[in-house]
Design an enzyme around this catalytic site. Structure first.
Site, mmCIF file in Angstrom:
data_model
loop_
_atom_site.group_PDB
_atom_site.id
_atom_site.type_symbol
_atom_site.label_atom_id
_atom_site.label_comp_id
_atom_site.label_asym_id
_atom_site.label_seq_id
_atom_site.Cartn_x
_atom_site.Cartn_y
_atom_site.Cartn_z
ATOM 1 N N HIS A 139 4.174 1.869 5.465
ATOM 2 C CA HIS A 139 5.772 1.842 6.690
ATOM 3 C C HIS A 139 6.245 2.894 5.927
ATOM 4 C CE1 HIS A 139 8.423 -0.941 7.797
ATOM 5 N NE2 HIS A 139 8.063 -1.656 7.571
ATOM 6 N N CYS A 168 8.027 -7.126 10.939
ATOM 7 C CA CYS A 168 7.439 -6.131 12.230
ATOM 8 C C CYS A 168 6.287 -5.733 12.058
ATOM 9 C CB CYS A 168 7.970 -4.928 12.172
ATOM 10 S SG CYS A 168 8.521 -4.315 10.160
#
Length: 483
Positions: A322, A295
């Site tokens: 994150h 991602c």
């Protein structure tokens, strides 16, 4: 507003609502009958509510500086529904702006010119290849979001068809199926499923918006013969991350009915790591195993390419903030990874990321130029990449932001790069964003050749949209795009 009374403002709003309501069946007809996928400056108009359609029109003012209302777009949409169009992606917003600037009062004549390649060419399979069966191997966070997107995109039923999911059985299989259905139906981050889901325990299937999806219980690929379920020449999407190299993933290819495999994690060895919009052209027809990278890699590579193309990147550092993931622990417990054993909801956890090195697999010209690290933070979804870069030539924040805005709206990477210019946005505002990454213009710092960019990304949904784009490419699903 200053020259209107409250009553006239409200009447104008109601008129816009009425037009948006009339648009919905026309947009649905274009999508389901003609496979015409409509959008508004990159924002999908498919299955939108009245308010969603009006908000997308308002978005044009924010990014393009041009007022656009449903009164501008409705005549174009109505005319499109009467032209017998072939399959395509059509940005209604961009066409409407061009139509206003053109000054031509005949929307049908305007569209016949602008969409000449698809006018009168209604054919459900034209340009899209053959229908392709898709199997999701694993049904966790990414697997369930992929299922939602594939079901949503089923349209006329002639593109990617989600035929099965593969999971390990847990005890009572009837109860297991009900729980799988419930997890697809309700999501704490992304909200309820848009539609209806029924679990057929007798046939071990989920029926989601008319899509019949077989649930196959198996402990390894070797136990499965997909042709037993009427599945053939399928694309298997491995969401488990258990196998990341060619040898491990080849287990899927040994199953009857499997044509190719797509991994939703960074691939190892000779497995190609693909960021759609950047290097998807590297996928050869005979490539049977491909990775959709991570991602974070998907979020940063498009922005890095845009910057490198325009300014050149000397070197830089990528710091990822994150959201925590299923790999971490809710409370302190043993974990083989450094620091990841500590409670995810209670700590910021410094950890490593391979995203900076992985950039070189999609953009070889940046090999060795980037370093990277990551901090896992106590939020369940939406992450941020901070790009601290030294460029070849100088720029200022206004120039840089204007360039990135244009790339987000008008370049071939418009589905990968999004752009926001607000001092009030926070992470939760980007849940469900379909782009790989979103440039936060208000946070941009530029001092000569040194720049710092802040790029948001929905590390679950935005990434899943990128995975589906790769699936379409591997399946030879092709759409012409207008304008």
């Amino acid at each position: 507003m200053s020259q209107q009374t409250p009553d006239t403002v409200f009447e104008d709003w109601q008129g816009n609502e009425a037009l948006a309501e009339e648009m919905i069946p026309l947009l649905g007809k274009l999508y389901r009958q003609y496979n015409v996928v409509t959008s508004m400056f990159g924002r999908s108009l498919i299955n939108q509510s009245v308010i969603g359609i009006l908000k997308h029109h308002r978005f044009v003012k924010k990014v393009e500086g041009t007022e656009l209302s449903v009164r501008d777009t409705f005549p174009l949409i109505k005319a499109m529904s009467e032209l017998g169009l072939g399959p395509a992606h059509v940005d209604i917003g961009k066409l409407a702006v061009a139509f206003k600037n053109d000054g031509n009062g005949d929307p049908k004549a305007f569209l016949e010119k602008e969409l000449s390649d698809i006018v009168g060419r209604h054919d459900a399979t034209a340009g899209n290849g053959e229908p392709k069966d898709v199997v999701l191997y694993g049904f966790g966070r990414i697997g369930r979001l992929l299922a939602r997107i594939l079901i949503e995109k089923a349209g006329g039923g002639n593109l990617l068809r989600l035929r099965a999911i593969v999971v390990r059985g847990r005890g009572d299989l009837a109860k297991d199926l009900e729980k799988r259905a419930s997890l697809l139906r309700r999501d704490s981050v992304h909200g309820p499923f848009a539609g209806s889901i029924a679990a057929d325990t007798e046939n071990s299937t989920l029926i989601a918006n008319g899509n019949v999806i077989k649930v196959i219980y198996a402990n390894s690929p070797s136990e499965i013969d997909y042709t037993d379920y009427g599945i053939d020449n399928a694309l298997v999407v491995d969401n488990t991350g258990v196998w990341r190299d060619e040898d491990g993933l080849s287990q899927h290819l040994n199953c009857n009915g499997v044509a190719k495999v797509l991994l939703t994690a960074p691939g190892k060895g000779n497995v190609k790591n693909i960021v759609f919009g950047i290097n998807h052209g590297d996928i050869a027809d005979d490539d049977r195993i491909v990775s959709a990278a991570s991602c974070t890699t998907n979020a940063i590579v498009p922005v890095l390419k845009a910057l490198n193309d325009q300014y050149g990147i000397e070197h830089g550092h990528v710091e990822t903030v994150h959201a925590y993931t299923n790999d971490q622990n809710l409370i302190d417990n043993y974990h083989k990874g450094d620091r990841r054993g500590r409670s995810a909801p209670l700590n910021m956890v410094l950890t490593e990321t391979g995203a900076a090195k992985a950039v070189a697999k999609a953009l070889p010209e940046l090999s060795g130029k980037l370093t990277g690290n990551a901090i896992r933070v106590p939020t369940p979804n939406v992450s941020m990449a901070i790009l601290n870069l030294n460029l070849h030539r100088e720029c200022n924040a206004e120039e840089l932001n204007d360039y990135l805005r244009r790339m987000a709206l008008h370049s071939l990477m418009q589905k990968q790069i999004d752009y926001v210019d607000s001092a009030e946005v926070v992470s939760s505002d980007f849940v469900g964003n379909r782009h790989a990454g979103i440039v936060d213009a208000k946070a941009t710092i530029a001092d000569g050749k040194n720049v710092v960019l802040y790029v948001w990304y929905d590390n679950e949904f935005g990434y899943s949209c990128q995975v589906v784009r790769i699936l379409q490419h591997m399946s030879n699903v092709r759409f012409l795009s207008f304008p």
